[in-house]
Design an enzyme around this catalytic site. Sequence first.
Site, PDB file in Angstrom:
ATOM      1  N   GLU A  37      -5.475  -6.609 -18.612  1.00  9.94           N
ATOM      2  CA  GLU A  37      -5.838  -7.994 -18.367  1.00  9.94           C
ATOM      3  C   GLU A  37      -6.146  -8.651 -19.695  1.00  9.94           C
ATOM      4  OE1 GLU A  37      -9.200  -7.705 -15.754  1.00  9.94           O
ATOM      5  OE2 GLU A  37     -10.592  -7.198 -17.360  1.00  9.94           O
ATOM      6  N   HIS A  57     -14.210 -10.238 -15.670  1.00  8.41           N
ATOM      7  CA  HIS A  57     -14.922  -9.214 -16.414  1.00  8.41           C
ATOM      8  C   HIS A  57     -15.482  -9.785 -17.705  1.00  8.41           C
ATOM      9  CE1 HIS A  57     -12.241  -6.028 -14.333  1.00  8.41           C
ATOM     10  NE2 HIS A  57     -13.420  -6.061 -13.754  1.00  8.41           N
TER      11      HIS A  57
END
Length: 298
Positions: free
Chosen positions: A212, A250
């Site tokens: 990511e 995150h």
Amino acid sequence: MAIFLTKESKILVQGLTGGEGMKHTRRMLAAGTDVVGGVNPRKAGRDVDFDQRTVPVFGSVRAGVEATGADVTVVFVPPPFAKAAVTEAVDAGIGLAVVITEGIPVHDAVAFHAYAKKRGTRIIGPNCPGLISPGQSNAGIIPADIAAKPGRIGLVSKSGTLTYQLMYELREIGFSTAVGIGGDPVVGTTHIDCLTAFEADPDTELIVLIGEIGGDAEERAAAYVAEHVTKPVVGYVAGFTAPEGKTMGHAGAIVSGSSGTAEAKKKALEAAGVRVGSTPSETARLVLARLGEAVGTA
């Protein structure tokens, strides 16, 4: 075979008597995991009943290790106490600590990662779903029923949700091990660590790598694949539409300027020979096609 976690693994749960610890211990046991004890200094000496299994609670990790031979711990301890919990596990000689807790301060994570590395304890996480070797053991919060079949695919992912989705889409093929390494800026086990282990595992035929935005872990993994990995690798990078400067999901998923973009990571992986899907479903189709090619050339 599997990596890091097998049917022989004996697991302690730090924070077993809390809400999350209780819920996920029950799920781990249902998946066949050998949970041999919990740790809570205030409830030492008690037993906790989980359906057909009674799990003893110990006052310390060392006491649990000495009584049961445990070699893995799963940590559900709240963030302010996580550093002490991991340090205690390391001092007790635990070989693998799976740190599920999210929201751990970065300086605490840096400290216990360095301490664990020096003492020979592998850390998975923090802020991760853990890992599962289907049919053998499940340490963490990954739903075992989404891909209960052992198989030929090894999976390493920053994202818990994408771990689940790829496992579901490829459930008919099955997995040797799926590892959710976590998406914090500092994690104990990296993509490269898992690539190394999957490359050495004779039962893993193909590796799925999920990344990511943020940081350069995927670019470093791509360079490692190009130099050291002979097995086929299929990838997916989340975050192509993420706005610059905004944390996405995150703590480590943030793009700063031109650094850490999904496009840059995709290009680096493709340059290393990794086929990269534009969606999770396309990634699954690429896996099936690549496995079909491997069968055709065998």
